[in-house]
Design an enzyme around this catalytic site. Structure first.
Site, PDB file in Angstrom:
ATOM      1  N   ASN A 155      -2.564  48.284  16.349  1.00 57.87           N
ATOM      2  CA  ASN A 155      -1.236  48.408  16.919  1.00 57.87           C
ATOM      3  C   ASN A 155      -1.166  49.189  18.161  1.00 57.87           C
ATOM      4  OD1 ASN A 155      -1.724  50.645  15.486  1.00 57.87           O
ATOM      5  ND2 ASN A 155       0.081  51.138  14.985  1.00 57.87           N
ATOM      6  N   GLU A 252      -6.489  59.060   9.756  1.00 58.18           N
ATOM      7  CA  GLU A 252      -4.778  58.848  10.071  1.00 58.18           C
ATOM      8  C   GLU A 252      -4.466  57.446   9.430  1.00 58.18           C
ATOM      9  OE1 GLU A 252      -3.079  60.530  11.711  1.00 58.18           O
ATOM     10  OE2 GLU A 252      -4.216  62.167  12.630  1.00 58.18           O
ATOM     11  N   CYS A 286       2.571  53.321  12.341  1.00 57.82           N
ATOM     12  CA  CYS A 286       2.280  54.028  11.167  1.00 57.82           C
ATOM     13  C   CYS A 286       3.459  55.221  10.820  1.00 57.82           C
ATOM     14  CB  CYS A 286       0.941  54.759  11.143  1.00 57.82           C
ATOM     15  SG  CYS A 286       0.835  56.043  12.659  1.00 57.82           S
ATOM     16  N   GLU A 460      -5.004  64.592  14.879  1.00 54.98           N
ATOM     17  CA  GLU A 460      -5.247  64.349  15.934  1.00 54.98           C
ATOM     18  C   GLU A 460      -4.275  65.311  17.319  1.00 54.98           C
ATOM     19  OE1 GLU A 460      -5.225  59.736  15.713  1.00 54.98           O
ATOM     20  OE2 GLU A 460      -7.306  60.377  16.165  1.00 54.98           O
TER      21      GLU A 460
END
Ligand code: NDP
Length: 486
Positions: A155, A252, A286, A460
């Site tokens: 994505n 993630e 997400c 992150e």
């Protein structure tokens, strides 16, 4: 179709140069808006994987010993190059993913550049601690892990490469990055730009391939860490493989995040937030807030205004800057979403808007709003990863907190209210790594991002990402003679 003249010239980028090995399985690169094959890359063969890891290992020792100010300068130079080339890079991102140019111009190479600049600025500020133990003392230093592997979803191919690459490189590691086989082009441009900015050969290598390539990288004993962006099932597989060799991981993963609108929320603002939280990138984000809980007093007005606002959606050629809604990135993903919509219908959901594939070439779906739902329906429980918003009614604050937390995921959450105290009280009880109050999905590089529960492990962005790409070494300094028993 306008074609950017900036397409990568070969499948892999290793040791500072493009590398081809046409014996690897061909992977067609499909423009999701038309279904047209715009390029072909080849999956990494074992020889390519070996080259990538060996060159990363060779380069990393000298890079770790390089003055961190110089490491940071290279990253910041790369950030400048990305910004200068934003238009061409955004066109390529649009071809790779199908996301409209209107989005990619502001959210992809620019976000990658932000990460490179942010971590470039922090590179010289990796510090330890000192401790006093009577006359003796100790200190800690943060050491790079070595060769790290980054594995990306389809994505945000540029952003993911930079979110992983920038903190890894800033802290003295080398990275081998494998993009999703659905979007292989953009990470190559990141590697090319880093190299042009002065990054020594071997420190950011890109290899192509599907899951097997990711698995081969994960299992290599020379690799110290794996940072994955992907689905929960893939996360479990990669985490388990990494555990076999006690590697560091950052995961993630997916989500099914709650987006809570209290009765005192500004309606227009909440609808804007919900649109961004569900339909940006055609819902392929997400952290999207796909379980939209709206207080019963506001529910009907919210749904009515939302459906009205959807008429402002412009579906069309993603390379035309007027277009603000693009196709699904792959035919497979479109089909997954269509299956979810069929299930939602069969379980009794009302389709308040959209709900269909769009005729013609490419992988198009209309933005969909589902209502008349209960919390146990499949569309409310499972990540759909498409432009599908589930709107649910609630009455009480405690009730909505319990329902919001009733999920295996824990990536994100949003709260819309004009009651400041309530906003903080509610987010304090939500089990989600990233929460927004009266806003949604903004992820500046200085703010940690990541999930709890099944949505992942590690973070992150921010200084925390640098912690996750380093390990602490403790050094005890004896200042007095050693006392021995005999
Ligand atoms: P997948 O989990 O299918 O794939 C992610 C990456 O892992 C791909 O590069 C894939 O290769 C690779 N891979 C697959 N199997 C293995 C394996 N056994 N070992 C190593 N690597 C492997 O995710 P998608 O690409 O479909 O992305 C969508 C998912 O990503 C959604 O669940 C979404 O929520 C999540 N996501 C999470 C984000 C976050 O930051 N939390 C951000 C963006 C997305 P290939 O696809 O080429 O086969």
């Amino acid at each position: 179709m306008t074609r950017p003249n900036a397409q990568p010239v070969a499948s892999h980028f290793i040791d500072g140069a493009y590398v081809e090995d046409a014996t690897g399985a061909p992977i067609p690169v499909i423009y999701p808006a038309t279904g047209e094959v715009i390029a072909t890359v080849h999956a990494a063969t074992p020889a390519i994987i070996e080259q990538a890891i060996a060159s990363a290992e060779r380069a990393q020792t000298a890079w770790a010993a390089t003055d961190p100010t110089e490491r940071g300068r290279i990253l910041r130079r790369a950030a400048d190059l990305m910004r200068e080339r934003n238009h061409g890079l955004s066109q390529l991102e649009t071809l790779d993913t199908g996301k409209p140019l209107q989005e990619t111009l502001v959210a992809d190479a620019t976000s990658g550049a932000d990460a490179l600049e942010y971590f470039g600025g922090l590179a010289a500020d990796v510090t330890g601690q000192t401790m006093q133990f009577g006359g003796d003392w100790a200190y800690t230093i943060r050491r790079p892990l070595g060769v790290c592997v980054g594995i990306g979803a389809w994505n945000y191919p540029t952003q993911i490469a930079c979110w992983k690459g920038a903190p890894a490189l800033a802290t003295g590691n080398a990275m081998v990055f494998k993009p999703s086989e659905a979007t292989p082009l953009c990470a190559l441009k990141v590697a090319e730009i880093l190299s042009e900015a002065g990054l020594p050969a071997g420190l950011f290598n890109v290899v192509q391939g599907a899951g097997e390539a990711g698995a081969a990288l994960t299992q290599d004993p020379r690799v110290a860490k794996v940072s994955l962006t992907g689905s929960v099932p893939t996360g479990r597989r990669v985490y388990a493989a990494a555990a076999g060799q006690m590697k560091h991981v950052t995961m993630e993963l997916g989500g099914k995040s709650p987006f809570i609108v209290f009765a005192d929320a500004d309606l227009e603002n909440a609808v804007s937030g919900a649109i961004n939280a569900n339909f940006y990138s055609s819902g392929q984000v997400c952290s999207n807030g796909t379980r939209v809980f709206v207080h019963a007093d506001l529910h009907d007005a919210f749904v009515a205004r939302l459906c009205e606002r959807l008429s402002g959606m412009v579906m069309g050629d993603p390379l035309d800057e007027a277009t603000n809604f693009g196709p699904m990135a792959t035919a497979d993903q479109r089909d997954i979403v269509l299956r979810h919509l069929a299930t939602a219908r069969s379980e009794g959901a009302t389709i308040a808007a959209g709900g269909d594939a769009v005729d013609g070439d490419g992988f198009w779906l209309s933005p969909t709003v589902l209502t008349n739902l209960t919390d146990d329906m499949t569309c409310v429980r499972e990540e759909i990863f498409g432009p599908v918003m589930s709107v649910l009614r609630f009455e009480q604050e405690d009730e909505v907190i319990a329902r919001a937390n009733d999920t295996q995921f824990g990536l994100s959450a949003g709260v819309f209210t004009s009651d400041l105290t309530r906003a903080h009280r509610v987010v304090g009880q939500l089990r989600a790594g990233s929460c927004w109050i009266n806003q949604y999905n903004l992820t500046p590089p200085g703010l940690p991002f990541g999930g709890s529960r099944q949505s992942g492990i590690g973070r992150e962005n921010a200084r925390m990402a640098m912690d996750h790409f380093t390990e602490v070494q403790s050094i005890y300094v004896g200042m007095t003679p050693v006392e021995a028993a005999y």
